[in-house]
Design a protein around this motif. Structure first.
Motif, PDB file in Angstrom:
ATOM      1  N   ASP A   1       0.768  -1.389   0.174  1.00 37.07           N
ATOM      2  CA  ASP A   1       0.035   0.053   0.148  1.00 37.07           C
ATOM      3  C   ASP A   1       0.972   1.119  -0.099  1.00 37.07           C
ATOM      4  O   ASP A   1       1.787   1.340   0.680  1.00 37.07           O
ATOM      5  CB  ASP A   1      -0.836   0.020   1.092  1.00 37.07           C
ATOM      6  CG  ASP A   1      -1.878   1.121   1.310  1.00 37.07           C
ATOM      7  OD1 ASP A   1      -2.962   1.177   0.192  1.00 37.07           O
ATOM      8  OD2 ASP A   1      -1.809   2.163   1.903  1.00 37.07           O
TER       9      ASP A   1
ATOM     10  N   HIS B   1      -5.332   5.005   6.714  1.00 32.71           N
ATOM     11  CA  HIS B   1      -4.592   5.954   5.753  1.00 32.71           C
ATOM     12  C   HIS B   1      -3.162   6.025   6.474  1.00 32.71           C
ATOM     13  O   HIS B   1      -2.329   7.133   6.165  1.00 32.71           O
ATOM     14  CB  HIS B   1      -5.262   7.136   5.224  1.00 32.71           C
ATOM     15  CG  HIS B   1      -6.439   7.113   4.441  1.00 32.71           C
ATOM     16  ND1 HIS B   1      -6.408   6.418   3.309  1.00 32.71           N
ATOM     17  CD2 HIS B   1      -7.728   7.301   4.767  1.00 32.71           C
ATOM     18  CE1 HIS B   1      -7.532   6.469   2.833  1.00 32.71           C
ATOM     19  NE2 HIS B   1      -8.397   6.564   3.973  1.00 32.71           N
TER      20      HIS B   1
ATOM     21  N   ASP C   1      -3.287   0.111   6.781  1.00 35.56           N
ATOM     22  CA  ASP C   1      -4.018  -0.503   5.879  1.00 35.56           C
ATOM     23  C   ASP C   1      -3.676  -1.701   5.131  1.00 35.56           C
ATOM     24  O   ASP C   1      -4.758  -2.531   4.765  1.00 35.56           O
ATOM     25  CB  ASP C   1      -3.905   0.761   4.599  1.00 35.56           C
ATOM     26  CG  ASP C   1      -4.564   1.918   4.997  1.00 35.56           C
ATOM     27  OD1 ASP C   1      -5.468   2.166   6.074  1.00 35.56           O
ATOM     28  OD2 ASP C   1      -4.360   2.975   4.333  1.00 35.56           O
TER      29      ASP C   1
ATOM     30  N   VAL D   1     -10.373   2.695   7.873  1.00 36.70           N
ATOM     31  CA  VAL D   1      -9.252   3.028   7.019  1.00 36.70           C
ATOM     32  C   VAL D   1      -8.330   4.128   7.642  1.00 36.70           C
ATOM     33  O   VAL D   1      -8.798   5.039   7.819  1.00 36.70           O
ATOM     34  CB  VAL D   1      -9.536   3.551   5.636  1.00 36.70           C
ATOM     35  CG1 VAL D   1      -8.324   3.825   4.608  1.00 36.70           C
ATOM     36  CG2 VAL D   1     -10.536   2.563   4.862  1.00 36.70           C
TER      37      VAL D   1
ATOM     38  N   GLN E   1      -5.179  -4.456   7.660  1.00 37.42           N
ATOM     39  CA  GLN E   1      -6.702  -4.522   7.415  1.00 37.42           C
ATOM     40  C   GLN E   1      -7.055  -4.990   6.095  1.00 37.42           C
ATOM     41  O   GLN E   1      -8.048  -5.770   5.865  1.00 37.42           O
ATOM     42  CB  GLN E   1      -7.407  -3.034   7.244  1.00 37.42           C
ATOM     43  CG  GLN E   1      -8.741  -3.158   7.311  1.00 37.42           C
ATOM     44  CD  GLN E   1      -9.442  -3.931   8.645  1.00 37.42           C
ATOM     45  OE1 GLN E   1      -9.104  -3.644   9.587  1.00 37.42           O
ATOM     46  NE2 GLN E   1     -10.398  -4.851   8.176  1.00 37.42           N
ATOM     47  N   GLN E   2      -6.464  -4.820   4.931  1.00 40.04           N
ATOM     48  CA  GLN E   2      -6.534  -5.527   3.605  1.00 40.04           C
ATOM     49  C   GLN E   2      -6.451  -6.846   3.666  1.00 40.04           C
ATOM     50  O   GLN E   2      -7.165  -7.631   2.819  1.00 40.04           O
ATOM     51  CB  GLN E   2      -5.827  -4.565   2.430  1.00 40.04           C
ATOM     52  CG  GLN E   2      -6.142  -3.366   2.209  1.00 40.04           C
ATOM     53  CD  GLN E   2      -5.318  -2.315   1.606  1.00 40.04           C
ATOM     54  OE1 GLN E   2      -5.272  -1.195   1.548  1.00 40.04           O
ATOM     55  NE2 GLN E   2      -4.348  -3.089   0.811  1.00 40.04           N
TER      56      GLN E   2
END
Length: 186
Positions: free
Chosen positions: A13, A159, A164, A157, A167-168
Motif C-alpha cells: 500500500d 490511511h 491499511d 481505513v 486491514q486489507q
C-alpha cells in the motif's frame, strides 16, 4: 509460524499525493502473509515515509484534490524521517527478499499500487523485486465474493500504509473464506 518461507504473499500500500498512474508517493507499507491461513509476519512489516521532492524527481506528480483531501484530515500520518524514494525502493527490495516463497503481491486495485511500484522501480533504474506476473488485485476477489453473497466487513481505513495493509489482508482472507464455502465438494 516463524518460518519466512511460509509466507507466500505480500500486501502493498502507498499513501500518495495524487490518484493517477504516476502519483507522487509519501509513504510505503507492506506486510507478508500466508494466503491460506491469513497469518502475517506482523513484527516484520515494512513501513517508510518518503520525501515528496524525491518522488517528484522520479516523475511523480501531485493533484490539488488529493492535497486538499490530506489537508482536511490534518495531514498524513508520519511515522519517522522521510527518506529518498530511491533509498526506500532499495530497502523495500531487500525486505521482499526476506520472503523467498512470495508468489503474489497484492494491492487494492488492479492499476494503482503495484503499477506505481513497478513504475518507480523503472524510473529509478532498479530491478523490481517480484516477477511481472505476481501482481494481484483484492477488489476482484471482493467483487466475486460479493456476487456469491459475501458482505465486506466494515473497517476503519487508517490511511497509514502499514495499517491499511493489515486491514486489507483481513478483508481478503474473509473474502477467500466466503469463496471457499461456495466451492462444490467433489
Amino acid at each position: 509460524m516463524n518460518n519466512k518461507s511460509q509466507f507466500d504473499s505480500i500486501m502493498l500500500d502507498w499513501e500518495t499525493m495524487g490518484t493517477g498512474p504516476q502519483a507522487a508517493v509519501i509513504q510505503l507499507g507492506a506486510a507478508a502473509f500466508n494466503s491460506t491461513t491469513g497469518e502475517t509476519d506482523e513484527r516484520q512489516d515494512f513501513l517508510s515515509d518518503i520525501d515528496l521532492v524525491s518522488s517528484l524527481m522520479l516523475g511523480g506528480y501531485t493533484d490539488a484534490s488529493t492535497v486538499q483531501w490530506w489537508r482536511e484530515r490534518g495531514g498524513f500520518p508520519s511515522t519517522g524521517p522521510a527518506r529518498d524514494l530511491r533509498q526506500v525502493l532499495i530497502m523495500f527490495a531487500e525486505w521482499v527478499k526476506r520472503y523467498p516463497s512470495v508468489e503474489r503481491v497484492w494491492a487494492q486495485g488492479a492499476s494503482f499500487d503495484i503499477a506505481l511500484a513497478e513504475g518507480y522501480y523503472r524510473s529509478a533504474k532498479l530491478e523490481c523485486p517480484w516477477a511481472y506476473h505476481a501482481g494481484r488485485d483484492t477488489r476482484t476477489i471482493y467483487d466475486e465474493a460479493k456476487r456469491r453473497g459475501w458482505t465486506k466487513p466494515k473497517a476503519d481505513v487508517a490511511h497509514e500504509a502499514r495499517e491499511d495493509c493489515r486491514q486489507q489482508i483481513k478483508t481478503l482472507m474473509s473474502a477467500f473464506a466466503a469463496l471457499r464455502e461456495q466451492v462444490p465438494k467433489s
